[in-house]
Design a protein around this motif. Structure first.
Motif, mmCIF file in Angstrom:
data_model
loop_
_atom_site.group_PDB
_atom_site.id
_atom_site.type_symbol
_atom_site.label_atom_id
_atom_site.label_comp_id
_atom_site.label_asym_id
_atom_site.label_seq_id
_atom_site.Cartn_x
_atom_site.Cartn_y
_atom_site.Cartn_z
ATOM 1 N N ASP A 42 58.864 -26.959 64.510
ATOM 2 C CA ASP A 42 57.708 -27.858 64.456
ATOM 3 C C ASP A 42 56.879 -27.490 63.233
ATOM 4 O OD1 ASP A 42 55.572 -29.506 64.806
ATOM 5 O OD2 ASP A 42 54.861 -28.602 66.681
ATOM 6 N N PRO A 43 57.077 -28.187 62.108
ATOM 7 C CA PRO A 43 56.351 -27.847 60.869
ATOM 8 C C PRO A 43 54.838 -27.987 60.989
ATOM 9 C CG PRO A 43 58.215 -29.293 60.421
ATOM 10 C CD PRO A 43 58.034 -29.291 61.907
ATOM 11 N N SER A 44 54.378 -28.721 61.992
ATOM 12 C CA SER A 44 52.940 -28.937 62.121
ATOM 13 C C SER A 44 52.262 -27.874 62.991
ATOM 14 C CB SER A 44 52.681 -30.325 62.737
ATOM 15 O OG SER A 44 53.211 -30.393 64.057
ATOM 16 N N TYR A 45 53.053 -26.960 63.552
ATOM 17 C CA TYR A 45 52.457 -25.966 64.470
ATOM 18 C C TYR A 45 51.525 -25.019 63.703
ATOM 19 C CZ TYR A 45 51.940 -21.944 67.550
ATOM 20 O OH TYR A 45 51.424 -20.920 68.301
ATOM 21 N N LYS A 46 50.385 -24.737 64.292
ATOM 22 C CA LYS A 46 49.435 -23.784 63.733
ATOM 23 C C LYS A 46 49.071 -22.762 64.801
ATOM 24 C CE LYS A 46 47.285 -26.897 60.366
ATOM 25 N NZ LYS A 46 46.002 -27.493 59.891
ATOM 26 N N PRO A 47 49.178 -21.485 64.496
ATOM 27 C CA PRO A 47 48.832 -20.467 65.491
ATOM 28 C C PRO A 47 47.347 -20.510 65.809
ATOM 29 C CG PRO A 47 49.177 -19.444 63.355
ATOM 30 C CD PRO A 47 49.588 -20.883 63.211
#
Length: 508
Positions: A42-47
Motif C-alpha cells: 500500500d504505497p499510501s500507508y503512513k505510520p
C-alpha cells in the motif's frame, strides 16, 4: 508477500541501517515508512505519528495493568512475594524496579514486573522503605506481601528492618561475593593475573584475535573469543578460566608467532591450578543459576544447594595447601554472610517441598524443630485462615556441616519420623518424596484437597524467590529500552515501556 516485495522490503531495511550514519534525523522514519508500504503493498500507508504511538502505548499499559491488578486480587491468596533493587539508566537517572511473585489457585507460579519507578532521593534506608510501601499501596498488596527480596546492601537491610515483612537476602549475591573475596586472598591470585593479561592482549588487538581464530580452526576447535572476567559479573572468572583452558594450545601457538609481546604464559603447575579452580567454581555457577530462576520454585532449593556446596568444599587429603586455604576461607565467609539470612523461611519452604521434605539437608536435631514449627502453625490456623499466619521465630543456628554426596542425597542418615503430629502434617510426612525432576506445584495441585491448611502454607512459602535476580532481568530489559539515543525518555514512559514489554513477553 511476494518474493519481489520481500526483496524490496529488504533493500529499504538496509537503506534504513545506512541512514543511521547520516545527519538527517528523519531519514530513519522515511526508511521505515518505505518498508511498511512495501510490506503492506500500500504505497499510501503512513505510520502513526509520535503522539498516536504514545497514546496507544499508554492505553495498552493501562489495560494490561488492570488485568494484572485483577489477577492479584482474584488469584493471589493473600500471599505475594516481591523483589526490588535500584538501577541507574543511561541518562544517569535512578529507578527502583519491583517484581511480584505468587502461586495462583491453579498452582501456577506467576512472576511479572510491578514497576520501574524513578527515584529522586538518595537511597537512604527510610526512603527505600517508603518506596516499597508506595509500590505496595499502588498495587493494593500492602496486606498481602509475605517477603521482600533484595541484595545485602546496608541500606536495604536497614529498610527491611523498618518494614513489617519478612526479608529474603539474595542468595546469589551472597555466594558471588564470597567467591570474589576468597579469590582475592587465595593462591590463585598470581595465575589469574597472568590470565587477565593474556585475555587483555587479544581483546585489545583485532589482528591477534584473527590469528587466534586461525589457530583454533587449524587445531579443529571452535572459533571463539577469549573472555575477560569482571568483578561485578557473576561467574565471569570461571568463564575466563574455562575458555583459556579449552584454548590453551591455540593461545600458545598464536603467541609463539608473535615476537612483540611481553606476556608470560602460565607454567605447568599454574595450568594445574587453573584446572583445580575450574572444578571448585563450577558447582558455584550451577547453584547461582539454579537459585536465580523465576519460572520454577527456588526458595525450597536454597538449603539443599548450599549443603551441596558444603560437600564440594570439604577438604580432602589430595588437596594442596592453596586449595585448602581457599576452601577454608570459602566456608568461613559464606557461613558469616548467611548468618543473618532468613533460615526459618528456607527451612519451612524445604519441608513443604515434596522433593526435599525428608530434610536430609539438615542435621536430625534441626529437622524436629522444623516439623514442630509447622505443627504449631497448623494448630494456630484452626480458628482462622492459614494464609494470615506469620512464621515462627526460632533460633536459626548455622546447620552443622556434614558430607553430602549430591544436591538431593545430602545425607546418609534416614529422615526422622519421630514426633506426635496429628492430622494433615502426619499424613504429609508419610507421603513418599517425589523425584527432583518432578514439579512440586503439580504435586500440590493434585493433593491440595487432602491438605487444606498445609497447602495454604505451601502456597505462601514456596512462592518467594531465592534471589533478587528477577529484578536484574528487569533491568536488562530496561537497558535495551533506555539506550543512549533514548536517554531523555520521560520517567512515566520508561515505566510504561519496561513494564509493558515484560508483561507482553510473558504472555507469549
Amino acid at each position: 508477500m511476494s518474493k519481489s516485495a520481500t526483496r524490496q522490503a529488504d533493500e529499504h531495511s538496509c537503506q534504513m541501517d545506512s541512514d543511521e550514519l547520516q545527519a538527517d534525523k528523519h531519514s530513519g522514519r522515511r526508511g521505515l515508512t518505505e518498508v511498511l508500504q512495501t510490506a503492506s503493498n500500500d504505497p499510501s500507508y503512513k505510520p502513526p505519528c509520535r503522539t498516536t504511538v504514545t497514546n496507544k502505548i499508554s492505553k495498552m499499559y493501562d489495560g494490561e495493568k488492570k488485568n494484572k491488578l485483577e489477577i492479584l486480587v482474584e488469584d493471589s491468596p493473600n500471599c505475594v512475594a516481591i523483589t526490588g533493587d535500584h538501577w541507574t539508566s543511561a541518562g544517569n537517572h535512578s529507578y527502583l524496579g519491583v517484581t511480584g511473585h505468587f502461586i495462583d489457585g491453579e498452582w501456577n507460579l506467576n512472576s511479572f514486573a510491578l514497576t520501574v519507578m524513578k527515584t529522586e532521593t538518595r537511597h537512604f534506608a527510610d526512603k527505600c522503605a517508603e518506596q516499597f510501601l508506595k509500590v505496595a499501596n499502588d498495587w493494593g498488596i500492602e496486606n498481602k506481601i509475605s517477603t521482600i527480596g533484595t541484595d545485602s546492601a546496608a541500606n536495604m537491610l536497614a529498610a527491611m528492618r523498618a518494614l513489617p515483612y519478612e526479608h529474603i537476602a539474595c542468595n546469589a549475591h551472597i555466594l558471588q561475593r564470597t567467591i570474589t573475596v576468597c579469590l582475592d586472598g587465595s593462591g590463585f591470585v598470581g595465575v589469574l593475573a597472568k590470565c587477565r593479561k593474556i585475555v587483555g592482549h587479544f581483546k585489545q588487538s583485532p589482528a591477534s584475535t584473527t590469528e587466534l581464530n586461525q589457530q583454533q580452526v587449524a587445531l579443529g576447535q571452535k572459533s571463539e573469543q577469549l573472555i575477560q572476567d569482571v568483578p561485578t559479573r557473576w561467574n565471569s572468572t570461571l568463564a575466563m578460566v574455562s575458555r583459556l583452558l579449552r584454548n590453551r594450545e591455540a593461545v600458545q601457538a598464536t603467541l609463539d608467532q608473535q615476537n612483540n609481546h611481553r606476556l608470560v604464559m602460565p607454567s605447568e603447575a599454574e595450568w594445574g591450578k587453573l584446572q583445580r579452580l575450574e572444578v571448585l567454581l563450577e558447582p558455584c555457577r550451577y547453584v547461582t543459576e539454579l537459585l536465580g530462576g523465576e519460572a520454577y520454585i527456588s526458595c525450597s532449593v536454597v538449603l539443599p544447594a548450599f549443603r551441596h556446596l558444603d560437600r564440594v568444599m570439604d577438604i580432602t587429603d589430595e588437596d594442596p595447601a592453596y586449595v585448602v586455604k581457599f576452601k577454608n576461607a570459602f566456608q568461613r565467609d559464606l557461613a558469616a554472610r548467611r548468618a543473618d539470612a532468613n533460615e526459618t523461611w528456607f527451612k519451612l519452604a524445604t519441608a513443604l517441598d515434596p522433593r526435599f521434605k525428608d530434610l536430609k539437608c539438615l542435621p536430625r536435631e534441626k529437622r524436629d524443630q522444623v516439623w514442630t514449627s509447622l505443627e504449631n502453625m497448623l494448630q494456630a490456623a484452626e480458628p482462622r485462615r492459614a494464609a494470615t499466619l506469620q512464621p515462627s521465630t526460632e533460633d536459626d543456628e548455622p546447620a552443622q556441616k556434614k558430607r553430602r554426596s549430591t544436591l538431593l542425597l545430602g545425607s546418609d542418615s534416614d529422615s526422622e519420623e519421630d514426633g506426635m503430629e496429628s492430622g494433615e502434617l502426619q499424613r504429609y510426612r508419610a507421603e513418599p518424596s517425589i523425584s527432583i525432576d518432578d514439579c512440586p506445584l503439580q504435586w500440590w495441585y493434585a493433593h491440595s484437597g487432602a491438605y487444606e491448611k498445609l497447602s495454604a502454607l505451601a502456597r505462601k512459602y514456596l512462592a518467594s524467590p531465592a534471589t533478587s535476580v528477577p529484578c536484574e532481568r528487569l533491568f536488562s530489559l530496561a537497558g535495551h529500552i533506555v539506550q543512549k539515543k533514548r536517554a531523555a525518555l520521560l520517567p512515566e514512559n520508561v515505566t510504561k515501556l519496561v513494564c509493558l514489554s515484560d508483561w507482553l513477553k510473558k504472555k507469549k
